[in-house]
Motif scaffolding. Structure first.
Motif: not given
Length: 717
Positions: A45-55, A205-206, A208-214
Motif C-alpha cells: 500500500i505504501l509503495y502506491k501512496d503518492s503522498a508519502l514523503k517519509g516513514l 526529506i529536506a 539535510n541528510l543524504n539518505w540515498r547515499k547511505k
C-alpha cells in the motif's frame, strides 16, 4: 489510517510522514508468518501512496521486536533444504521491500531489537535508539545465522569485522555501544524517541541528510581491498574455530557467507544467506539448540506459575553448614536480594563460607558487573553465626551439612523446633532419600530436597525433590525461591540419586567397565571431550567431583538399584579411593594435579594411576571412538528414559535440561532424549542390543523398544 491488522498499524502523523507501528496482540512483537504477511501488505500500500514523503518505524510495546517466532521453526525445518530456501527468501524479500521504499525511513528503537527485530532496523536508512535499547543478532545461539538479510546489511553498515563479532558471538549491545560501533545514528531519552525519529526523517526529506547515499552503501559490495579482506576473514575464522569448534557450525557458516558475499551486491549477498540459513536449519545442532531454547522457556514458565501459586513468599533464608557449598548458596541468595543467615558450628567453616561469598562478589566487581557499594550491600545481607537465634525468623532453611543421613537427620530434627511453624525446611543432599530424611520431622509436608550443583554460582540447575509427604505449597515456594535466586529449578520425585545423579552413575559405570576391559582413561576423556562434546571426560569429572564422594555415592546407588547398579568388582573408582587418591581435592586422582601460573588446577598424566589400574584391568587395548561413546552413553540414555517412564522427571524437556544445566551435557546434542531422537530410536535400540551382554544398564526398556518399533519419538514436532 493507511493500513491496520492485528500486528501493525500505519497512519500519517505529519505532512507526508507515516508511522509504521508494530503492536501485536500478545505481550511482545515478534515475526511470525502472519506478521510478515501483514508487513508485505502494508508495504504494498505504501509503495502506491503518492503522498508519502517519509516513514518512521515504531513499537507499541516496551520492546521493539524480540525476534522471530521460534515456535514455528522446528515444524518448518522438517521440510527439505530445497524447500527451505524459497521459504526464507519469501521472508527476506519483505525486508528488501522495506529497504527499497522510495522515501527516507527511520527506525525508532526501544527495548529489545533482537534477531529479526534487529534485521528490520537495518533496513531503515537511519536508526535512533533510546537508552533502554538492547540490540543484537543472537541466532548462533539457536544453531542458526541471521536469515532476513542481517549478514548482508550489518557488514555494510558497521564494517565486516564488527559485524562478524556481533553475529558470531550473538551478544546484544546497549544503545551507547551500538552508537559507538555505528549500528545506530543517535541515542536519546525514552520520552524523546518518537520526536527524534520524526525530526530525523524531516531532515532527510529536506535534503539535510543524504539518505540515498547511505542506502546505496547497503546495496553494493563491501568496500574492502584484497589484503584487508584476507586479514579480516582469516582472523575471524581462526577466532571462531577456537571458540566454537567443529560442533557448532553456525558461526563459521556466517563468516564464510559474509566472506563470499563481500564482492556481491545485496541480491547476491542475501541469496547466499538464504542458502546458508537453510543448510543450518537442517543440522542436528540447530534442532538441538532450538529445542534447548524452547525447553528452557518451559522451565521458566513452570517456575513463573509456581511463583503465582506460592502461598509462602521467601523473604529471608538460612543455610546450615558453611564452607564452599554453603558460601556459594549464601552468595547466590544474597546477590539476588534475599538476605541469608549462614549458620555453622565452628568459626573456621564460617570464615571459609564468607570467604567464598566475598571472593565471588569480588569477581563481579572486577568484571564491572557490581560496584563496591553494591558488594558491601550484599555482604551485609549475609549474617554468619554460630547461634540458632537468627534462624528463628527465616522463611526457608537450606540444610547443607555433611552428606551423612544420621548427621543430616539430627540437624533437621533440631531445626524444626527452632523455626516458625510455617517455615520451609529443605536439604541440599545429592543422594540421600528425601523420604528417609523426612522421617526425622513431625511435619514432613513442609520438607523437600533442594539440590544445588557445584560450583553453585555457575551451575544453573536446582533439583527440587518432592518426598511422598511434601505438600504442593512447599514445592511451589521452593521452586519460586530457586527461580528468584537466578536458577533453573526442575521438580523431581524422590529416588536414590534423584534424577541427575541417578543418570550420572550408570555413565560412570560404563566408564569403569571400559577401564576394566583395558581402555585408557586418557583416551576415553579425549574422545568424550573432543568428539562427543562434554566439557570434561568421565575420569576428569570424577576427579573434580571427588573420588571419595563418588565411592560413597556408588554404595548409595548400589543399595537403591541392587541389580542394575551393583558395585563392580575391582571398581576403578574404589581402587583410587583405597589408594587415598581423591581427585583435585588432594591433588591425586586419575590425574595428578598442580597449580598453573594463575593458580588454577592443572592436570597431568600420572604413571602411578596407570599402575594401580593395571593391577585390576585387562591388558591395554585400543577402542574406537564410536565404541567409547556407545559404552558410556547408552547407560546414561537408558537411565534417563527410565526416569521419564517412572515419573521421576515429568517431561522429556526437563529430563534433557536437567543434564544440560546440571552436568554440562553438550548443548548442541540437546540432552540425552533429544540425542536419542536424533539417532533414531530404532538405531539406538539396535546399538544398545549390541552391548546388552555387558549388563542391565545397557538393556533398553520394553517401552523404548515399543516406541522404536512404532516410530515414536520423545519430541513430536
Amino acid at each position: 489510517m493507511i493500513y491496520q491488522s492485528s500486528s501493525i498499524t500505519v497512519q500519517y502523523i505529519a505532512d507526508g510522514i507515516a508511522e509504521f507501528t508494530f503492536n501485536a496482540a500478545g505481550s511482545v512483537n515478534k515475526f511470525d508468518q502472519q506478521t510478515l504477511a501483514d508487513c508485505r501488505a502494508a508495504l504494498d500500500i505504501l509503495y502506491k501512496d503518492s503522498a508519502l514523503k517519509g516513514l518512521i518505524y515504531t513499537s507499541g510495546k516496551d520492546a521493539f521486536i524480540v525476534g522471530a517466532d521460534i515456535t514455528e521453526f522446528l515444524g518448518t525445518f522438517q521440510q527439505a533444504e530445497e524447500q527451505l530456501v524459497p521459504w526464507i527468501k519469501q521472508a527476506s524479500d519483505v525486508f528488501d521491500l522495506a529497504e527499497d521504499l522510495p522515501v527516507p525511513t527511520v527506525c525508532a528503537i526501544k527495548g529489545f531489537a533482537l534477531g529479526g527485530g534487529c534485521e528490520w532496523t537495518l533496513t531503515a536508512d537511519y536508526r535512533v535508539a533510546d537508552t533502554t535499547t538492547k540490540i543484537g543478532l543472537p541466532e548462533v545461539k539457536l544453531g542458526l545465522m541471521p536469515g532476513f538479510g542481517g549478514t548482508a546489511r550489518l557488514p555494510r553498515i558497521v564494517g565486516a569485522d564488527t559485524a562478524m563479532e556481533w553475529i558470531t558471538t550473538g551478544k546484544e549491545r546497549g544503545a551507547e555501544q551500538a552508537l559507538k560501533e555505528g549500528a545506530v545514528d543517535a541515542v536519546v531519552a525514552p520520552d524523546k524517541l518518537t520526536a527524534a525519529a520524526l525530526s530525523m526523517v524531516q531532515d532527510a526529506i529536506a535534503g539535510n541528510l543524504n539518505w540515498r547515499k547511505k542506502r546505496q552503501a547497503k546495496l553494493e559490495p563491501l568496500k574492502l581491498n584484497k589484503t584487508e579482506a584476507i586479514m579480516s576473514f582469516s582472523t575471524a575464522k581462526g577466532m571462531v574455530f577456537a571458540q566454537a569448534g567443529k560442533h557448532y557450525p553456525a558461526p563459521m557458516m556466517a563468516v564464510e557467507t559474509i566472506e563470499k558475499a563481500a564482492r556481491l551486491d545485496r541480491a547476491g549477498a542475501v541469496a547466499l544467506e538464504n542458502a546458508g540459513f537453510a543448510k543450518l536449519a537442517k543440522t542436528t545442532a540447530a534442532t538441538a539448540q532450538i529445542g534447548l531454547f524452547l525447553n528452557d522457556q518451559l522451565i521458566k514458565a513452570k517456575a513463573k506459575q509456581a511463583g503465582k501459586q506460592a502461598t509462602k513468599i521467601i523473604k529471608k533464608a538460612a543455610v546450615l553448614g558453611a564452607g564452599i557449598m554453603g558460601g556459594g548458596i549464601c552468595y547466590q541468595s544474597a546477590s539476588k536480594g534475599v538476605p541469608v543467615v549462614m549458620k555453622d558450628i565452628n568459626d573456621k567453616a564460617l570464615e571459609l563460607g564468607m570467604g567464598e561469598a566475598i571472593k565471588l562478589l569480588g569477581k563481579q566487581v572486577e568484571r564491572k558487573k557490581l560496584d563496591a557499594a553494591g558488594m558491601a550491600k550484599v555482604v551485609a545481607s549475609i549474617q554468619p553465626t554460630l547461634s540458632l537465634e537468627p534462624v528463628k525468623t527465616v522463611d526457608i532453611v537450606v540444610e547443607a551439612v555433611v552428606e551423612n543421613p544420621k548427621i543430616k537427620g539430627a540437624v533437621l530434627k533440631e531445626i524444626e523446633t527452632v523455626v516458625a511453624a510455617d517455615a520451609i525446611i529443605t536439604s541440599n543432599t545429592s543422594t540421600i532419600s528425601i523420604n528417609l530424611l523426612a522421617a526425622n520431622l513431625t511435619d514432613p509436608s513442609r520438607f523437600c530436597g533442594m539440590h544445588f550443583f557445584n560450583p553453585v554460582h555457575q551451575m544453573p540447575l536446582v533439583e527440587v525433590i518432592r518426598g511422598k509427604d511434601t505438600s504442593d505449597a512447599t514445592v511451589a515456594a521452593v521452586v519460586a525461591y530457586a527461580a528468584k535466586m537466578g536458577k533453573s529449578p526442575i521438580v523431581v520425585n524422590d529416588c536414590p540419586g534423584f534424577y541427575v545423579n541417578r543418570v550420572l552413575f550408570p555413565y560412570f559405570a560404563g566408564f569403569s567397565k571400559l577401564l576394566l576391559d583395558g581402555a585408557s582413561f586418557a583416551q576415553i576423556d579425549k574422545v568424550m571431550e573432543k568428539q562427543f562434546g562434554w566439557p570434561m571426560g568421565p575420569a576428569y569429572l570424577l576427579d573434580v567431583v571427588g573420588l571419595d564422594t563418588a565411592h560413597h555415592c556408588t554404595d548409595v546407588m548400589a543399595d537403591g538399584f541392587p541389580t542394575r547398579m551393583a558395585k563392580l568388582e575391582n571398581d576403578p573408582v574404589s581402587v583410587m579411593y583405597a589408594a587415598n587418591r581423591y581427585g583435585q581435592k588432594n591433588g591425586l586422582g586419575f590425574y595428578a594435579y598442580s597449580k598453573d601460573a594463575k593458580g588454577k588446577p592443572k592436570k597431568d598424566l600420572d604413571p602411578a594411576a596407570t599402575a594401580l589400574l593395571a593391577n585390576v584391568a585387562a591388558a591395554p587395548r585400543e577402542f574406537s571412538a564410536d565404541e567409547i561413546i556407545a559404552r558410556t552413553m547408552i547407560p546414561m540414555i537408558n537411565e534417563a528414559i527410565r526416569c521419564l517412564e517412572e515419573g521421576i522427571v515429568a517431561t522429556a524437556a526437563e529430563a534433557d535440561m536437567g543434564l544440560i544445566y546440571g552436568l554440562g551435557f553438550p548443548p548442541f546434542r540437546g540432552g540425552p532424549l533429544r540425542y536419542a531422537d536424533t539417532m533414531g530410536l530404532a538405531n539406538f535400540v539396535a546399538l544398545a542390543d549390541q552391548y546388552a551382554d555387558l549388563g542391565e544398564i545397557y538393556q533398553v526398556t520394553d517401552k523404548t523398544r515399543a516406541m522404536a518399533l512404532s516410530g515414536q519419538v520423545f519430541y513430536p514436532v
